[in-house]
Write a protein that holds these residues in place. Sequence first.
Motif, PDB file in Angstrom:
ATOM      1  N   ARG A 127       0.603  -1.097  -0.038  1.00  0.00           N
ATOM      2  CA  ARG A 127      -0.155   0.177   0.058  1.00  0.00           C
ATOM      3  C   ARG A 127       0.884   1.370  -0.094  1.00  0.00           C
ATOM      4  N   ILE A 128       1.917   1.393   0.979  1.00  0.00           N
ATOM      5  CA  ILE A 128       2.936   2.357   0.826  1.00  0.00           C
ATOM      6  C   ILE A 128       3.414   2.402  -0.555  1.00  0.00           C
ATOM      7  N   CYS A 129       4.223   1.191  -1.157  1.00  0.00           N
ATOM      8  CA  CYS A 129       4.520   1.616  -2.354  1.00  0.00           C
ATOM      9  C   CYS A 129       3.890   2.037  -3.457  1.00  0.00           C
ATOM     10  N   ALA A 130       2.688   1.571  -3.397  1.00  0.00           N
ATOM     11  CA  ALA A 130       1.583   2.243  -4.495  1.00  0.00           C
ATOM     12  C   ALA A 130       1.419   3.719  -4.189  1.00  0.00           C
ATOM     13  N   LEU A 131       1.390   4.148  -2.933  1.00  0.00           N
ATOM     14  CA  LEU A 131       1.129   5.483  -2.939  1.00  0.00           C
ATOM     15  C   LEU A 131       2.235   6.412  -3.459  1.00  0.00           C
ATOM     16  N   VAL A 132       3.615   5.683  -2.926  1.00  0.00           N
ATOM     17  CA  VAL A 132       4.748   6.475  -3.486  1.00  0.00           C
ATOM     18  C   VAL A 132       4.933   6.516  -4.933  1.00  0.00           C
ATOM     19  N   GLN A 133       4.600   5.288  -5.586  1.00  0.00           N
ATOM     20  CA  GLN A 133       4.483   5.254  -7.111  1.00  0.00           C
ATOM     21  C   GLN A 133       3.722   6.144  -7.858  1.00  0.00           C
ATOM     22  N   ARG A 134       2.352   6.412  -6.944  1.00  0.00           N
ATOM     23  CA  ARG A 134       1.718   7.432  -7.722  1.00  0.00           C
ATOM     24  C   ARG A 134       2.097   8.744  -7.497  1.00  0.00           C
ATOM     25  N   HIS A 135       2.846   8.999  -6.348  1.00  0.00           N
ATOM     26  CA  HIS A 135       3.425  10.187  -6.250  1.00  0.00           C
ATOM     27  C   HIS A 135       4.350  10.753  -7.076  1.00  0.00           C
ATOM     28  N   LEU A 136       5.258   9.819  -7.622  1.00  0.00           N
ATOM     29  CA  LEU A 136       6.284   9.869  -8.393  1.00  0.00           C
ATOM     30  C   LEU A 136       5.835   9.969  -9.892  1.00  0.00           C
ATOM     31  N   ALA A 137       4.776   9.786 -10.271  1.00  0.00           N
ATOM     32  CA  ALA A 137       3.963  10.129 -11.384  1.00  0.00           C
ATOM     33  C   ALA A 137       4.770   9.230 -12.586  1.00  0.00           C
ATOM     34  N   GLY A 138       5.110   8.097 -12.608  1.00  0.00           N
ATOM     35  CA  GLY A 138       5.683   7.452 -13.807  1.00  0.00           C
ATOM     36  C   GLY A 138       7.036   7.253 -13.515  1.00  0.00           C
ATOM     37  N   ALA A 139       7.809   7.800 -12.827  1.00  0.00           N
ATOM     38  CA  ALA A 139       9.113   7.413 -12.173  1.00  0.00           C
ATOM     39  C   ALA A 139       9.380   6.069 -11.766  1.00  0.00           C
ATOM     40  N   THR A 140      10.750   5.561 -11.639  1.00  0.00           N
ATOM     41  CA  THR A 140      10.916   4.466 -11.203  1.00  0.00           C
ATOM     42  C   THR A 140      11.425   4.544  -9.669  1.00  0.00           C
ATOM     43  N   ALA A 141      11.062   3.548  -8.790  1.00  0.00           N
ATOM     44  CA  ALA A 141      11.436   3.686  -7.536  1.00  0.00           C
ATOM     45  C   ALA A 141      12.047   2.786  -7.059  1.00  0.00           C
ATOM     46  N   GLU A 142      13.476   2.820  -6.164  1.00  0.00           N
ATOM     47  CA  GLU A 142      14.073   1.831  -5.560  1.00  0.00           C
ATOM     48  C   GLU A 142      13.766   1.947  -4.057  1.00  0.00           C
ATOM     49  N   PHE A 143      13.015   0.985  -3.685  1.00  0.00           N
ATOM     50  CA  PHE A 143      12.568   0.857  -2.209  1.00  0.00           C
ATOM     51  C   PHE A 143      13.526  -0.008  -1.316  1.00  0.00           C
ATOM     52  N   SER A 144      13.871   0.798  -0.221  1.00  0.00           N
ATOM     53  CA  SER A 144      14.485  -0.062   1.023  1.00  0.00           C
ATOM     54  C   SER A 144      13.735   0.082   2.253  1.00  0.00           C
ATOM     55  N   PHE A 145      13.564  -0.705   3.280  1.00  0.00           N
ATOM     56  CA  PHE A 145      13.124  -0.710   4.213  1.00  0.00           C
ATOM     57  C   PHE A 145      13.885  -0.806   5.560  1.00  0.00           C
ATOM     58  N   ASN A 146      13.635   0.071   6.448  1.00  0.00           N
ATOM     59  CA  ASN A 146      14.468   0.019   7.819  1.00  0.00           C
ATOM     60  C   ASN A 146      13.349  -0.228   8.723  1.00  0.00           C
ATOM     61  N   THR A 147      13.896  -0.566  10.261  1.00  0.00           N
ATOM     62  CA  THR A 147      13.165  -0.520  11.114  1.00  0.00           C
ATOM     63  C   THR A 147      13.966   0.481  12.202  1.00  0.00           C
ATOM     64  N   ASP A 148      13.297   1.161  13.012  1.00  0.00           N
ATOM     65  CA  ASP A 148      13.669   2.265  13.986  1.00  0.00           C
ATOM     66  C   ASP A 148      12.704   2.294  15.137  1.00  0.00           C
ATOM     67  N   PRO A 149      12.947   1.526  16.229  1.00  0.00           N
ATOM     68  CA  PRO A 149      12.041   1.366  17.223  1.00  0.00           C
ATOM     69  C   PRO A 149      11.839   2.792  17.727  1.00  0.00           C
ATOM     70  N   SER A 150      12.691   3.635  17.759  1.00  0.00           N
ATOM     71  CA  SER A 150      12.465   5.023  18.449  1.00  0.00           C
ATOM     72  C   SER A 150      11.252   5.813  17.716  1.00  0.00           C
ATOM     73  N   LEU A 151      10.891   5.347  16.562  1.00  0.00           N
ATOM     74  CA  LEU A 151       9.472   6.093  15.950  1.00  0.00           C
ATOM     75  C   LEU A 151       8.262   5.806  16.790  1.00  0.00           C
ATOM     76  N   ILE A 152       8.387   4.697  17.474  1.00  0.00           N
ATOM     77  CA  ILE A 152       7.243   4.270  18.767  1.00  0.00           C
ATOM     78  C   ILE A 152       6.129   3.701  17.835  1.00  0.00           C
ATOM     79  N   GLY A 153       5.707   4.232  16.663  1.00  0.00           N
ATOM     80  CA  GLY A 153       4.638   3.512  15.778  1.00  0.00           C
ATOM     81  C   GLY A 153       4.645   4.542  14.338  1.00  0.00           C
ATOM     82  N   GLY A 154       3.872   3.957  13.440  1.00  0.00           N
ATOM     83  CA  GLY A 154       3.585   4.595  12.120  1.00  0.00           C
ATOM     84  C   GLY A 154       5.033   4.216  11.260  1.00  0.00           C
ATOM     85  N   PHE A 155       5.193   5.285  10.299  1.00  0.00           N
ATOM     86  CA  PHE A 155       6.368   5.150   9.334  1.00  0.00           C
ATOM     87  C   PHE A 155       6.766   6.407   9.004  1.00  0.00           C
ATOM     88  N   VAL A 156       7.923   6.477   8.354  1.00  0.00           N
ATOM     89  CA  VAL A 156       8.422   7.587   7.656  1.00  0.00           C
ATOM     90  C   VAL A 156       9.043   7.372   6.324  1.00  0.00           C
TER      91      VAL A 156
END
Length: 181
Positions: A127-156
């Motif tokens: 779902r997040i990747c699809a949102l980003v792809q729409r935002h980039l309007a046709g550009a290619t995206a290279e995704f990487s995922f990290n975890t950061d417990p200090s965020l408490i919840g949610g995402f950046v």
Amino acid sequence: MDQGLLPRRYAKALYKYAAEKNATADVYAYMLDIDRAFASTPGLQAAMANPFVSDDERQRLAAAAAGIDAGKSPVLEDFIALLIKNRRIDILHQTALAYARLYRKENNIYSVIIESAAPLADSDRERICALVQRHLAGATAEFSFNTDPSLIGGFVVNIENERLDASVKNELEQLRLNLIK
């Protein structure tokens, strides 16, 4: 000379040379491997800069960092030899990063880093990747995922110079700032 300018110049020259040989994508993949090797092996930069390490050994170290066997990538092997000849092998990592930025710019590719407090479920990633792809309007995206417990919840989500912070940590900080006013 500026250590930031020098790697960019070498990266630009490498990109032109690789384009002549139709190898820009292959060199890009090797440059990503070089970046990962330097990131995971802290002593690699010191070995490249060490004057007591022979040029042959530096050539082998650089080839190993790129994950290439002898003769597999003549473009990159020529480039590494040029860096060694010019006594610039110590900027290999910065040149790899500069080449990756140049390749992404030339090919309309965005580096997207998604951080979350805990590993994301596959459905949330999609779902997040699809949102980003729409935002980039046709550009290619290279995704990487990290975890950061200090965020408490949610995402950046970090896309080049853009940042979407939907973390609990950010919400708490915004609440704190509103209470101070």
